[in-house]
Design an enzyme around this catalytic site. Structure first.
Site, PDB file in Angstrom:
ATOM      1  N   GLU A  24       0.547   9.007   1.688  1.00 21.55           N
ATOM      2  CA  GLU A  24      -0.508   8.551   0.579  1.00 21.55           C
ATOM      3  C   GLU A  24      -1.791   8.131   0.857  1.00 21.55           C
ATOM      4  OE1 GLU A  24      -0.357   4.436  -0.628  1.00 21.55           O
ATOM      5  OE2 GLU A  24       1.302   3.714   0.599  1.00 21.55           O
ATOM      6  N   LYS A  85      -7.857   3.938  -7.532  1.00 17.87           N
ATOM      7  CA  LYS A  85      -6.493   3.698  -6.977  1.00 17.87           C
ATOM      8  C   LYS A  85      -5.541   4.167  -8.268  1.00 17.87           C
ATOM      9  CE  LYS A  85      -3.141   0.116  -6.526  1.00 17.87           C
ATOM     10  NZ  LYS A  85      -2.965  -1.422  -6.632  1.00 17.87           N
ATOM     11  N   VAL A 105       2.034   5.004  -4.035  1.00 12.85           N
ATOM     12  CA  VAL A 105       3.571   5.477  -3.632  1.00 12.85           C
ATOM     13  C   VAL A 105       3.805   6.016  -4.781  1.00 12.85           C
ATOM     14  CG1 VAL A 105       5.730   4.849  -3.267  1.00 12.85           C
ATOM     15  CG2 VAL A 105       3.860   3.857  -1.801  1.00 12.85           C
ATOM     16  N   ASP A 137       4.230  -8.872 -13.564  1.00 15.74           N
ATOM     17  CA  ASP A 137       3.641  -7.614 -12.683  1.00 15.74           C
ATOM     18  C   ASP A 137       4.636  -7.058 -11.713  1.00 15.74           C
ATOM     19  OD1 ASP A 137       2.317  -6.402 -10.710  1.00 15.74           O
ATOM     20  OD2 ASP A 137       0.632  -8.003 -10.132  1.00 15.74           O
ATOM     21  N   SER A 139       5.449  -3.334  -9.752  1.00 12.00           N
ATOM     22  CA  SER A 139       4.820  -2.249  -9.723  1.00 12.00           C
ATOM     23  C   SER A 139       5.496  -0.749 -10.267  1.00 12.00           C
ATOM     24  CB  SER A 139       4.779  -1.940  -8.030  1.00 12.00           C
ATOM     25  OG  SER A 139       4.302  -0.879  -7.759  1.00 12.00           O
ATOM     26  N   ALA A 140       4.502   0.065 -10.510  1.00 13.05           N
ATOM     27  CA  ALA A 140       4.906   1.277 -11.076  1.00 13.05           C
ATOM     28  C   ALA A 140       6.046   2.138  -9.935  1.00 13.05           C
ATOM     29  CB  ALA A 140       3.892   2.260 -11.618  1.00 13.05           C
ATOM     30  N   LYS A 158       6.498  -6.246   1.311  1.00 13.69           N
ATOM     31  CA  LYS A 158       5.686  -7.343   1.976  1.00 13.69           C
ATOM     32  C   LYS A 158       6.022  -8.820   1.141  1.00 13.69           C
ATOM     33  CE  LYS A 158       1.597  -5.797   3.676  1.00 13.69           C
ATOM     34  NZ  LYS A 158       0.756  -4.693   3.009  1.00 13.69           N
TER      35      LYS A 158
HETATM   36  N1  PSU Z   1       1.867  -2.323  -0.257  1.00 11.65           N
HETATM   37  C1  PSU Z   1       1.378  -2.434   1.089  1.00 11.65           C
HETATM   38  N2  PSU Z   1       0.209  -1.570   1.495  1.00 11.65           N
HETATM   39  C2  PSU Z   1      -0.361  -0.937   0.518  1.00 11.65           C
HETATM   40  C3  PSU Z   1       0.197  -0.778  -0.893  1.00 11.65           C
HETATM   41  C4  PSU Z   1       1.203  -1.521  -1.033  1.00 11.65           C
HETATM   42  O1  PSU Z   1       1.775  -2.953   2.083  1.00 11.65           O
HETATM   43  O2  PSU Z   1      -1.394  -0.106   0.889  1.00 11.65           O
HETATM   44  C5  PSU Z   1      -0.482   0.191  -1.878  1.00 11.65           C
HETATM   45  C6  PSU Z   1       0.559   1.268  -1.966  1.00 11.65           C
HETATM   46  O3  PSU Z   1      -0.357   2.409  -2.130  1.00 11.65           O
HETATM   47  C7  PSU Z   1       1.413   1.020  -3.220  1.00 11.65           C
HETATM   48  C8  PSU Z   1       0.239   0.275  -3.983  1.00 11.65           C
HETATM   49  O4  PSU Z   1       1.884   2.097  -3.817  1.00 11.65           O
HETATM   50  O5  PSU Z   1      -0.344  -0.629  -3.186  1.00 11.65           O
HETATM   51  C9  PSU Z   1       0.971  -0.677  -4.983  1.00 11.65           C
HETATM   52  O6  PSU Z   1       0.010  -1.077  -5.779  1.00 11.65           O
HETATM   53  P1  PSU Z   1       0.702  -2.040  -7.304  1.00 11.65           P
HETATM   54  O7  PSU Z   1       1.360  -3.283  -6.731  1.00 11.65           O
HETATM   55  O8  PSU Z   1      -0.536  -2.324  -7.977  1.00 11.65           O
HETATM   56  O9  PSU Z   1       1.643  -1.163  -7.845  1.00 11.65           O
HETATM   57 MN    MN Z   2       0.943  -4.468 -10.250  1.00  8.88          MN
END
Ligand code: PSU
Ligand code: MN
Length: 303
Positions: A24, A85, A105, A137, A139-140, A158
């Site tokens: 990614e 992003k 991702v 919230d 993630s997709a 994390k």
């Molecule tokens: N978690 C990490 N490092 C990252 C990301 C997530 O430890 O860099 C990034 C990845 O690209 C992941 C995105 O797909 O953040 C998820 O963002 P969101 O929570 O907004 O879906």
């Molecule tokens: Mn989110």
């Protein structure tokens, strides 16, 4: 109609039927600070080559979907300010308007599947955030794992996320969560979380075989391989807990929402650990790249 721009290296690997590992680019633009991001991006690509596979870093540049970046493109992306992003929701709009964006991702899985690449290495996936019961919230990335057939190697998720809820959502979506070489689901900077992963496999070959079996069954969706950070590089969970709590409090105080939440938390934790979080992050991404190369090789060898 979609005109994929392959790097010379990925194009040659595809023609020769060599193993390829997707990477990614949001981790480069939003996950790590400059200038380490550029160095790490190149290093992780080299780790994949050293392990006998070919790296394909994904990005949208001037509206074109790139599968594999040339070294100067990788560097330019890491240097650029204000890159978008791009996740599932924004990918088509970014391409149709001629935009430039780094793939999450979820978007990287879409690009990989579109290009016929079945294995992908990253650091951590997005998941269910703490407080999701009020913020919603989620993630997709989780839904993508439920519908796009790519095996994603990550170091778990994390502790900025609610790991128990993340595992529940993955189960609901029918995503196999496979811990590599241990029973516990890893917690990114720490090798073990308090939760066991639903599945455990101890070799790249076994993971490749499970992937091929899902493909043969015609199941949509991918696998999440949870690969623990090497013990020597981990940061104890109890040391990080107060840092994460205070980063989360900062995010709430500044009313950070939507796609800005994850980059904001990562940056605050980097500052509050005086860069130690980044050193661990680099070690685990490299470790994931090596395992992903092994899985891609096993698949090419007919797992
Ligand atoms: N978690 C990490 N490092 C990252 C990301 C997530 O430890 O860099 C990034 C990845 O690209 C992941 C995105 O797909 O953040 C998820 O963002 P969101 O929570 O907004 O879906
Ligand atoms: Mn989110």
């Amino acid at each position: 109609m979609i005109d994929i721009q392959y790097s010379a290296e990925v194009r040659a690997a595809k023609d020769a039927g060599q193993p390829i590992v997707a990477l990614e680019s949001t981790i480069i633009t939003h996950g790590m600070p400059y200038p380490q991001n550029i160095k790490v991006a190149a290093q992780v690509e080299q780790d994949i080559r050293d392990a006998g596979a070919v790296p394909a870093t994904m990005a949208v540049i001037d509206g074109k979907l790139h599968v594999g970046l040339e070294p100067d493109q990788l560097k330019a992306l890491g240097l650029a300010q204000g890159v978008a992003k791009v996740s599932r929701a924004d990918m088509a709009a970014c391409m149709s308007t001629g935009g430039t964006g780094a793939t999450t991702v979820a978007a990287t899985m879409i690009a990989a599947h579109f290009a016929g690449i079945e294995v992908f290495a990253t650091g951590g996936i997005g998941g269910v955030h703490q407080g999701a019961e009020t913020s919603f919230d989620i993630s997709a990335d989780l839904h993508e794992l439920g519908q796009t057939p790519v095996t994603v190697v990550a170091a778990g998720a994390k502790a900025i996320l609610d790991l128990a809820k993340t595992l529940e959502v993955l189960e609901t979506l029918g995503v196999p969560v496979i811990a590599h070489g241990q029973d516990a689901f890893p917690a990114f900077w720490s090798a073990k979380s308090p939760y066991d992963a639903p599945l455990r496999m101890d070799s790249a070959e076994a993971i490749a075989k499970a992937h091929a079996t899902r493909r043969a069954l015609g199941l949509p969706g991918g696998q999440l391989v949870a690969n623990p950070i090497p013990a020597a590089d981990q940061i104890p969970a109890e040391e990080l807990a107060p840092i994460i709590t205070s980063a989360q409090a900062d995010a709430d105080a500044h009313r950070i929402t939507g796609k800005a939440v994850t980059p904001y938390l990562l940056q605050r934790i980097f500052e509050k650990t005086e860069g130690r979080s980044l050193i661990a992050n680099i070690a685990l991404v490299r470790n994931n790249a090596r395992l992903a190369a092994g899985i891609a090789k096993a698949l090419t060898n007919g797992a």
